[in-house]
Write a protein that holds these residues in place. Structure first.
Motif, PDB file in Angstrom:
ATOM      1  N   VAL A 184       0.555  -1.123  -0.118  1.00  0.00           N
ATOM      2  CA  VAL A 184      -0.258   0.112  -0.143  1.00  0.00           C
ATOM      3  C   VAL A 184       1.011   1.086   0.136  1.00  0.00           C
ATOM      4  O   VAL A 184       0.285   2.560   0.307  1.00  0.00           O
ATOM      5  CB  VAL A 184      -0.976   0.808   0.625  1.00  0.00           C
ATOM      6  N   HIS A 185       1.801   1.154  -0.464  1.00  0.00           N
ATOM      7  CA  HIS A 185       3.165   2.373  -0.598  1.00  0.00           C
ATOM      8  C   HIS A 185       2.811   3.238  -1.320  1.00  0.00           C
ATOM      9  O   HIS A 185       3.339   2.773  -2.545  1.00  0.00           O
ATOM     10  CB  HIS A 185       4.250   2.496  -0.528  1.00  0.00           C
ATOM     11  N   ILE A 186       1.946   4.097  -1.932  1.00  0.00           N
ATOM     12  CA  ILE A 186       1.977   4.491  -3.201  1.00  0.00           C
ATOM     13  C   ILE A 186       1.850   6.094  -2.894  1.00  0.00           C
ATOM     14  O   ILE A 186       3.132   6.006  -3.923  1.00  0.00           O
ATOM     15  CB  ILE A 186       0.288   4.654  -3.245  1.00  0.00           C
TER      16      ILE A 186
ATOM     17  N   PRO B 287      -7.629   1.917  -2.808  1.00  0.00           N
ATOM     18  CA  PRO B 287      -6.617   2.415  -3.661  1.00  0.00           C
ATOM     19  C   PRO B 287      -5.444   2.044  -4.345  1.00  0.00           C
ATOM     20  O   PRO B 287      -4.820   3.010  -4.808  1.00  0.00           O
ATOM     21  CB  PRO B 287      -5.845   3.887  -2.502  1.00  0.00           C
ATOM     22  N   ILE B 288      -4.647   1.317  -3.592  1.00  0.00           N
ATOM     23  CA  ILE B 288      -3.922   0.441  -4.360  1.00  0.00           C
ATOM     24  C   ILE B 288      -4.583   0.187  -5.328  1.00  0.00           C
ATOM     25  O   ILE B 288      -3.452   0.056  -6.219  1.00  0.00           O
ATOM     26  CB  ILE B 288      -2.702  -0.307  -3.548  1.00  0.00           C
ATOM     27  N   ILE B 289      -5.067  -0.593  -5.161  1.00  0.00           N
ATOM     28  CA  ILE B 289      -6.187  -0.965  -6.801  1.00  0.00           C
ATOM     29  C   ILE B 289      -5.980   0.638  -7.693  1.00  0.00           C
ATOM     30  O   ILE B 289      -5.500   0.108  -9.063  1.00  0.00           O
ATOM     31  CB  ILE B 289      -7.181  -1.661  -6.696  1.00  0.00           C
TER      32      ILE B 289
ATOM     33  N   VAL C 278      -4.847   8.945  -6.280  1.00  0.00           N
ATOM     34  CA  VAL C 278      -5.267   8.020  -4.425  1.00  0.00           C
ATOM     35  C   VAL C 278      -5.530   9.412  -3.912  1.00  0.00           C
ATOM     36  O   VAL C 278      -4.725   9.150  -2.257  1.00  0.00           O
ATOM     37  CB  VAL C 278      -4.838   6.763  -4.154  1.00  0.00           C
ATOM     38  N   ALA C 279      -5.795  10.424  -3.416  1.00  0.00           N
ATOM     39  CA  ALA C 279      -5.017  12.068  -2.806  1.00  0.00           C
ATOM     40  C   ALA C 279      -6.504  12.103  -2.438  1.00  0.00           C
ATOM     41  O   ALA C 279      -5.622  12.572  -1.259  1.00  0.00           O
ATOM     42  CB  ALA C 279      -5.488  13.016  -4.075  1.00  0.00           C
ATOM     43  N   THR C 280      -7.704  11.792  -2.300  1.00  0.00           N
ATOM     44  CA  THR C 280      -8.659  11.736  -1.697  1.00  0.00           C
ATOM     45  C   THR C 280      -8.228  10.437  -0.047  1.00  0.00           C
ATOM     46  O   THR C 280      -8.753  10.947   0.774  1.00  0.00           O
ATOM     47  CB  THR C 280     -10.456  11.600  -1.526  1.00  0.00           C
TER      48      THR C 280
ATOM     49  N   HIS D 214      -5.333   9.587   0.209  1.00  0.00           N
ATOM     50  CA  HIS D 214      -4.264   9.985   1.270  1.00  0.00           C
ATOM     51  C   HIS D 214      -4.319  11.335   2.343  1.00  0.00           C
ATOM     52  O   HIS D 214      -3.982  10.774   3.376  1.00  0.00           O
ATOM     53  CB  HIS D 214      -3.435  10.442   0.304  1.00  0.00           C
ATOM     54  N   ARG D 215      -5.398  12.136   2.315  1.00  0.00           N
ATOM     55  CA  ARG D 215      -5.941  13.259   2.620  1.00  0.00           C
ATOM     56  C   ARG D 215      -6.607  12.401   3.961  1.00  0.00           C
ATOM     57  O   ARG D 215      -6.593  12.938   5.239  1.00  0.00           O
ATOM     58  CB  ARG D 215      -6.773  14.425   2.089  1.00  0.00           C
ATOM     59  N   ALA D 216      -7.323  11.224   3.917  1.00  0.00           N
ATOM     60  CA  ALA D 216      -8.450  10.390   4.824  1.00  0.00           C
ATOM     61  C   ALA D 216      -7.630  10.404   5.704  1.00  0.00           C
ATOM     62  O   ALA D 216      -7.499   9.742   7.233  1.00  0.00           O
ATOM     63  CB  ALA D 216      -9.075  10.256   4.685  1.00  0.00           C
ATOM     64  N   THR D 217      -6.406   9.542   4.867  1.00  0.00           N
ATOM     65  CA  THR D 217      -5.124   8.765   6.667  1.00  0.00           C
ATOM     66  C   THR D 217      -4.645   9.411   6.780  1.00  0.00           C
ATOM     67  O   THR D 217      -5.021   8.648   8.097  1.00  0.00           O
ATOM     68  CB  THR D 217      -4.300   7.448   5.396  1.00  0.00           C
TER      69      THR D 217
END
Length: 616
Positions: free
Chosen positions: A8-10, A74-76, A324-326, A328-331
């Motif tokens: 999951v490292h994007i 997100p990784i997909i 995956v910006a959304t 990332h912010r949620a994380t």
């Protein structure tokens, strides 16, 4: 081209320290992919598994947002944005359950395959009902040196370590079984050739290990490469680099050329650190394509300099970040939630040489939880112990891979830093003999030390820190003058050797017939690491909570924690003897707190680490 062990490292971001980094991220690896696509007329891109779990973004999706039918992981999303041709399933795909994995890969715009994970067994592998497609034959067009286009059929088959049935038994038992990798390959590769595959590529989420075939082999790349009809092996799982040092002594492996049994192979590190690249020179002859030349290389995304700084070698691809910006912010919002306070810093720089406060905190939380869960059961009153290991202690992950939580507020990101894996809490009931064996297995971390010797290397680099279990609730010493009883994989190698001295519970010597309950995790209790007393048949408690959730609840219950190690174990004195060990450079900030150890700096160590001298 191949990636492996993305976990999951994007983004190039460390969610544990909450800061950007230059050493990880598919968005960075994607720059190499884009460069190769621009320079090469013909190219394909594969992933080798372990993409769904491994950092707080994966936990946020699994535990907070969830994966319902139709949701995109997100990784997909990121892998779709990059444009993969196929992927296989790694063992960590199942950490959050089978349904979660299947919902996640449903959004992939590329085939996800595995030939040896089976819903129901047939008489032979080709008659199995596999969980996903065992292989795929991809039809592509090749452009030759004269600019002419030609069709080619590329067969791609995937494999997963059979040990996943131990590591994720709770999620998989009764739902799937896993066949041996080499046995499965021998059955399926002829089928792929019969279906017209011109070349066959193995996406093998398995490392480069024993040269001979062993049934149920975890790291089976070497015997797999010997399977007739298989042309290319993409390896992984070990988080190592191939071609590269570390594999020179394995029969059949050319670590410089990047071949196994003469066939091209590659292993591209982990977390997007490297892109594995295999160049094939193909020739049409006798009605088919054949490989007449090949080269295996690695393309890193960063370089670690002599002064321990890191220089990025590529920049992130914007379309991957945007995908995956959304999430990332949620994380980021997720990891910044406060759960409690710590009165002192928590760090693991010295966790392999002395009792450690970060490991102590995990052990305390596990013991607190299990004591409550066993009230009113037949196991209440049995001496309760707790086993925990330093999960971030350098090693292959590098000199920054240590727990380092400052005094003050503890947030979710810090708890995730203290406990990396989504294991569930378990308790086992074992004998005093098995308790001693468990500790002997852990003591294999250390090399044998000659009494009176100077500057001997202390740690076995092949021994992962997550197998160095410290068991709280008993006291003991480790005699390094004796050879290790078990090797790094848990095999008994010195049956007459005993390193554990003065093992005692509440001041009483532990005898073989005493009984104990040990709080631990699902990986260990189910047989992970081959520890005496922990092979799946001694479990008395299968808790519904993860070890990380237990840690969160314990910190919240305490409000403010005092992370002080109780020093229940130590290295036995060896007068006149000194040893050397490597750790992260930020350890210097805490050197003045290690008053119980006779330590002195001993200069720089390879790979950005620093070295200490320890007088025993």
């Amino acid at each position: 081209m191949g990636t492996t062990d993305l976990h999951v490292h994007i983004y190039p971001y460390d969610y544990y320290t909450d800061r950007p980094v230059d050493t990880v991220g598919l968005a960075r690896t994607a720059a190499h992919i884009a460069g190769i696509r621009a320079e090469a007329t013909n190219s394909m891109l594969f992933d080798n598994g372990d993409f769904l779990q491994g950092n707080p973004m994966g936990d946020y999706i699994a535990y907070e947002r969830g994966m319902q039918d139709g949701d995109m992981h997100p990784i997909i999303q990121a892998m779709n944005a990059v444009g993969f041709d196929a992927s296989t399933l790694g063992n960590h795909e199942f950490n959050y359950g089978l349904d979660f994995a299947m919902r996640s890969i449903a959004g992939a715009e590329f085939p996800v395959i595995s030939a040896n994970i089976v819903r129901s067994l047939g008489a032979r592998p080709t008659e199995d009902a596999t969980l996903v497609a065992p292989f795929v034959v991809l039809e592509r067009m090749l452009t030759d040196g004269a600019g002419m286009a030609h069709p080619i059929r590329v067969g791609v088959i995937g494999f997963t370590p059979p040990q996943v049935m131990t590591w994720d038994r709770r999620h998989l038992e009764g739902k799937v079984v896993v066949r041996d990798i080499v046995e499965t390959a021998r059955a399926w590769v002829p089928v792929m050739k019969a279906e017209g595959a011109d070349i066959v590529i193995a996406l093998n989420h398995s490392g480069i290990g024993e040269p001979g075939h062993v049934a149920g082999q975890e790291n089976a790349a070497v015997p797999l490469a010997a399977v007739e009809g298989l042309d290319v092996v993409m390896a992984g799982h070990q988080h190592l680099l191939f071609p590269g040092p570390g594999f020179e002594t394995i029969a059949g492996v050319d670590a410089d050329k990047g071949t196994i049994h003469g066939k091209p192979a590659v292993m591209g590190g982990f977390w997007g650190s490297h892109l594995g690249v295999i160049d094939l020179l193909l020739e049409w002859a006798d009605g088919g394509w054949r490989i007449v030349g090949h080269e295996s290389t690695l393309r890193p995304i960063s370089r670690r300099n002599d002064d321990r700084t890191v220089t990025p070698l590529v920049e992130s691809e914007r379309n991957v970040l945007d995908a995956v910006a959304t999430e990332h912010r949620a994380t980021l919002r997720y990891i910044r939630r406060a759960v409690g306070w710590t009165s002192a810093p928590l760090f693991s720089y010295f966790a392999l040489v002395a009792d450690d406060p970060s490991v102590q905190l995990v052990a305390n939380a596990q013991m607190w939880y299990v004591a409550e869960m066993l009230k009113g059961t037949p196991h209440e009153g049995v001496p309760l112990l707790s086993a925990a290991a330093p999960l971030k202690a350098g090693g292959r992950a590098g000199p920054d891979h240590y727990t380092d939580v400052p005094a003050g507020e503890i947030a979710i990101k810090h708890v995730a830093d203290l406990y990396l894996f989504p294991n569930r809490l378990r308790a086992v009931r074992i004998s005093g003999a098995d308790l001693r064996g468990w500790l002997e297995r852990s003591a294999g971390l250390f090399n044998r030390i000659e009494p009176g010797g100077r500057n001997q290397m202390l740690l076995n680099p092949d021994f992962p820190s997550y197998h160095f279990d410290v068991i709280d609730g008993v006291t003991y010493q480790i005699d390094l003058s004796q050879p290790p009883r078990f090797d790094a994989k848990g095999k008994l190698i010195a049956p007459d050797s005993w390193r554990i001295l003065d093992l005692a519970w509440q001041g009483r010597p532990v005898t073989d017939d005493m009984e104990f309950v040990i709080a631990t995790n699902s990986y260990r209790a189910g047989g992970g690491g081959e520890f005496p007393g922990a092979r799946g048949d001694t479990i008395i408690l299968e808790a519904p909570d993860t070890n990380r959730d237990v840690l969160v609840r314990y910190i919240a219950e305490q409000g403010t924690i005092d992370p002080t190690a109780d020093n229940n174990w130590r290295l036995a004195p060896l007068p006149g003897t000194t040893v050397l060990f490597d750790t992260g450079p930020r350890a210097m900030r805490y050197l003045d707190q290690m008053t119980a150890l006779r330590l002195e700096p001993a200069g720089d160590a390879p790979g950005g680490f620093i070295r200490f001298r320890l007088a025993l």
